[in-house]
Design a protein around this motif. Structure first.
Motif, PDB file in Angstrom:
ATOM      1  N   ALA A   1      -0.003  27.876  24.713  1.00 28.21           N
ATOM      2  CA  ALA A   1      -0.784  26.811  24.673  1.00 28.21           C
ATOM      3  C   ALA A   1      -0.342  25.663  23.954  1.00 28.21           C
ATOM      4  CB  ALA A   1      -2.407  27.126  24.350  1.00 28.21           C
ATOM      5  N   LEU A   2       0.419  25.639  22.976  1.00 27.94           N
ATOM      6  CA  LEU A   2       0.968  24.695  21.921  1.00 27.94           C
ATOM      7  C   LEU A   2       1.724  23.912  22.777  1.00 27.94           C
ATOM      8  CD1 LEU A   2       1.397  23.458  19.316  1.00 27.94           C
ATOM      9  CD2 LEU A   2       3.363  24.908  19.063  1.00 27.94           C
ATOM     10  N   ASN A   3       2.204  24.417  24.027  1.00 24.93           N
ATOM     11  CA  ASN A   3       3.237  23.403  24.679  1.00 24.93           C
ATOM     12  C   ASN A   3       2.059  22.364  25.323  1.00 24.93           C
ATOM     13  OD1 ASN A   3       5.864  24.323  24.183  1.00 24.93           O
ATOM     14  ND2 ASN A   3       5.295  26.028  25.362  1.00 24.93           N
ATOM     15  N   GLU A   4       0.936  22.975  25.846  1.00 22.69           N
ATOM     16  CA  GLU A   4       0.049  21.963  26.678  1.00 22.69           C
ATOM     17  C   GLU A   4      -0.374  21.111  25.653  1.00 22.69           C
ATOM     18  OE1 GLU A   4      -3.633  21.964  29.760  1.00 22.69           O
ATOM     19  OE2 GLU A   4      -3.137  23.948  28.759  1.00 22.69           O
ATOM     20  N   LEU A   5      -0.729  21.286  24.385  1.00 22.06           N
ATOM     21  CA  LEU A   5      -1.135  20.457  23.254  1.00 22.06           C
ATOM     22  C   LEU A   5      -0.156  19.342  23.110  1.00 22.06           C
ATOM     23  CD1 LEU A   5      -3.314  19.549  21.278  1.00 22.06           C
ATOM     24  CD2 LEU A   5      -2.333  21.211  19.769  1.00 22.06           C
ATOM     25  N   ILE A   6       0.978  19.865  22.988  1.00 21.02           N
ATOM     26  CA  ILE A   6       2.106  18.912  22.655  1.00 21.02           C
ATOM     27  C   ILE A   6       2.292  17.652  23.679  1.00 21.02           C
ATOM     28  CG2 ILE A   6       4.756  18.625  22.319  1.00 21.02           C
ATOM     29  CD1 ILE A   6       4.480  21.000  20.494  1.00 21.02           C
ATOM     30  N   HIS A   7       2.269  18.378  25.067  1.00 20.63           N
ATOM     31  CA  HIS A   7       2.389  17.446  26.114  1.00 20.63           C
ATOM     32  C   HIS A   7       1.340  16.349  26.184  1.00 20.63           C
ATOM     33  CE1 HIS A   7       3.413  16.140  30.200  1.00 20.63           C
ATOM     34  NE2 HIS A   7       2.290  16.350  30.449  1.00 20.63           N
ATOM     35  N   LEU A   8      -0.002  17.003  25.741  1.00 23.83           N
ATOM     36  CA  LEU A   8      -1.113  16.004  25.739  1.00 23.83           C
ATOM     37  C   LEU A   8      -0.919  14.992  24.749  1.00 23.83           C
ATOM     38  CD1 LEU A   8      -4.248  15.400  26.391  1.00 23.83           C
ATOM     39  CD2 LEU A   8      -4.857  16.828  24.677  1.00 23.83           C
ATOM     40  N   LEU A   9      -0.695  15.386  23.271  1.00 24.95           N
ATOM     41  CA  LEU A   9      -0.337  14.492  22.164  1.00 24.95           C
ATOM     42  C   LEU A   9       0.584  13.594  22.546  1.00 24.95           C
ATOM     43  CD1 LEU A   9      -0.970  16.904  19.589  1.00 24.95           C
ATOM     44  CD2 LEU A   9      -2.526  15.376  20.250  1.00 24.95           C
ATOM     45  N   SER A  10       1.667  13.782  23.325  1.00 24.96           N
ATOM     46  CA  SER A  10       2.742  13.308  23.580  1.00 24.96           C
ATOM     47  C   SER A  10       2.354  11.595  24.288  1.00 24.96           C
ATOM     48  CB  SER A  10       3.821  13.784  24.097  1.00 24.96           C
ATOM     49  OG  SER A  10       3.600  14.114  25.504  1.00 24.96           O
ATOM     50  N   LYS A  11       1.221  11.693  24.732  1.00 26.46           N
ATOM     51  CA  LYS A  11       0.766  10.670  25.839  1.00 26.46           C
ATOM     52  C   LYS A  11       0.774   9.337  24.528  1.00 26.46           C
ATOM     53  CE  LYS A  11      -1.485  13.210  29.251  1.00 26.46           C
ATOM     54  NZ  LYS A  11      -0.283  12.868  30.291  1.00 26.46           N
ATOM     55  N   ARG A  12       1.366   8.226  25.177  1.00 29.42           N
ATOM     56  CA  ARG A  12       1.287   7.302  24.186  1.00 29.42           C
ATOM     57  C   ARG A  12      -0.115   6.963  23.880  1.00 29.42           C
ATOM     58  NH1 ARG A  12       5.150   2.366  26.310  1.00 29.42           N
ATOM     59  NH2 ARG A  12       6.462   4.016  25.697  1.00 29.42           N
ATOM     60  N   TRP A  13      -0.405   6.321  22.518  1.00 28.97           N
ATOM     61  CA  TRP A  13      -1.553   5.872  22.085  1.00 28.97           C
ATOM     62  C   TRP A  13      -2.647   6.977  21.839  1.00 28.97           C
ATOM     63  CZ3 TRP A  13      -1.586   1.304  19.866  1.00 28.97           C
ATOM     64  CH2 TRP A  13      -0.696   0.329  20.373  1.00 28.97           C
ATOM     65  N   LEU A  14      -2.430   8.195  22.409  1.00 27.94           N
ATOM     66  CA  LEU A  14      -3.544   9.325  22.197  1.00 27.94           C
ATOM     67  C   LEU A  14      -3.954   9.572  20.691  1.00 27.94           C
ATOM     68  CD1 LEU A  14      -4.770  11.804  24.631  1.00 27.94           C
ATOM     69  CD2 LEU A  14      -4.150  12.657  22.604  1.00 27.94           C
ATOM     70  N   THR A  15      -2.930   9.786  19.900  1.00 22.92           N
ATOM     71  CA  THR A  15      -3.502  10.163  18.618  1.00 22.92           C
ATOM     72  C   THR A  15      -3.642   9.015  17.595  1.00 22.92           C
ATOM     73  OG1 THR A  15      -0.761   9.811  18.063  1.00 22.92           O
ATOM     74  CG2 THR A  15      -1.398  12.339  18.632  1.00 22.92           C
ATOM     75  N   GLU A  16      -3.358   7.622  18.265  1.00 27.30           N
ATOM     76  CA  GLU A  16      -3.903   6.595  17.449  1.00 27.30           C
ATOM     77  C   GLU A  16      -5.265   6.326  17.755  1.00 27.30           C
ATOM     78  OE1 GLU A  16      -2.478   5.104  14.895  1.00 27.30           O
ATOM     79  OE2 GLU A  16      -0.550   6.501  15.336  1.00 27.30           O
ATOM     80  N   VAL A  17      -5.653   6.488  19.073  1.00 28.06           N
ATOM     81  CA  VAL A  17      -7.161   6.433  19.374  1.00 28.06           C
ATOM     82  C   VAL A  17      -7.864   7.252  18.685  1.00 28.06           C
ATOM     83  CG1 VAL A  17      -8.691   6.510  21.228  1.00 28.06           C
ATOM     84  CG2 VAL A  17      -6.495   5.434  21.690  1.00 28.06           C
ATOM     85  N   LEU A  18      -7.596   8.644  18.621  1.00 23.64           N
ATOM     86  CA  LEU A  18      -8.043   9.714  18.029  1.00 23.64           C
ATOM     87  C   LEU A  18      -8.308   9.243  16.352  1.00 23.64           C
ATOM     88  CD1 LEU A  18      -9.011  12.692  18.407  1.00 23.64           C
ATOM     89  CD2 LEU A  18      -6.992  13.514  17.320  1.00 23.64           C
ATOM     90  N   PHE A  19      -7.116   8.897  15.762  1.00 24.35           N
ATOM     91  CA  PHE A  19      -7.412   8.288  14.385  1.00 24.35           C
ATOM     92  C   PHE A  19      -8.089   7.080  13.998  1.00 24.35           C
ATOM     93  CE2 PHE A  19      -2.877  10.160  13.553  1.00 24.35           C
ATOM     94  CZ  PHE A  19      -3.152  11.405  13.158  1.00 24.35           C
TER      95      PHE A  19
END
Length: 118
Positions: A20-38
């Motif tokens: 499941a970590l691979n799916e999470l990494i794929h999700l988090l690799s989307k541009r801007w996603l982590t910045e929106v979360l932060f």
């Protein structure tokens, strides 16, 4: 959007099923996603305040990332305000808060421990 018959799609599906970590990494690799979360974590709970915080993000990408974060239950979308114009506020879920803490540790690790080639 991935083409369902591509080798890339099959490879990604295999990796996601393997761990499941691979799916999470794929999700988090989307541009801007982590910045929106932060940005939401920092208290920017309206579309306009997130947009102001992340000046270079387009409206379409921001809307898409908010939908993704909501789909994965990382944020809550509250539109239960009886106001005109309609008001929507976003907040982290408990899962979103946990993920944000983990990402913060990874950010500090990458800043302090990693050396990236120029």
């Amino acid at each position: 959007m991935r083409k369902l018959s591509s080798t890339n799609y099959f490879n990604q599906t295999f990796l996601e099923e393997k761990c499941a970590l691979n799916e999470l990494i794929h999700l988090l690799s989307k541009r801007w996603l982590t910045e929106v979360l932060f940005s939401i974590e920092e208290g920017n709970n309206r579309f306009s305040s997130i947009k102001e915080d992340l000046k270079l993000i387009s409206d379409n990408v921001l809307a898409d990332r908010l939908k993704l974060l909501e789909q994965y239950k990382l944020i809550n979308r509250n539109d239960n305000f009886r106001e005109v114009p309609a008001r929507v506020e976003y907040s982290l879920t408990s899962i979103g808060e946990k993920l944000s803490e983990i990402l913060d540790v990874l950010c500090k690790f990458s800043e302090n421990e990693m050396e990236f080639p120029s």
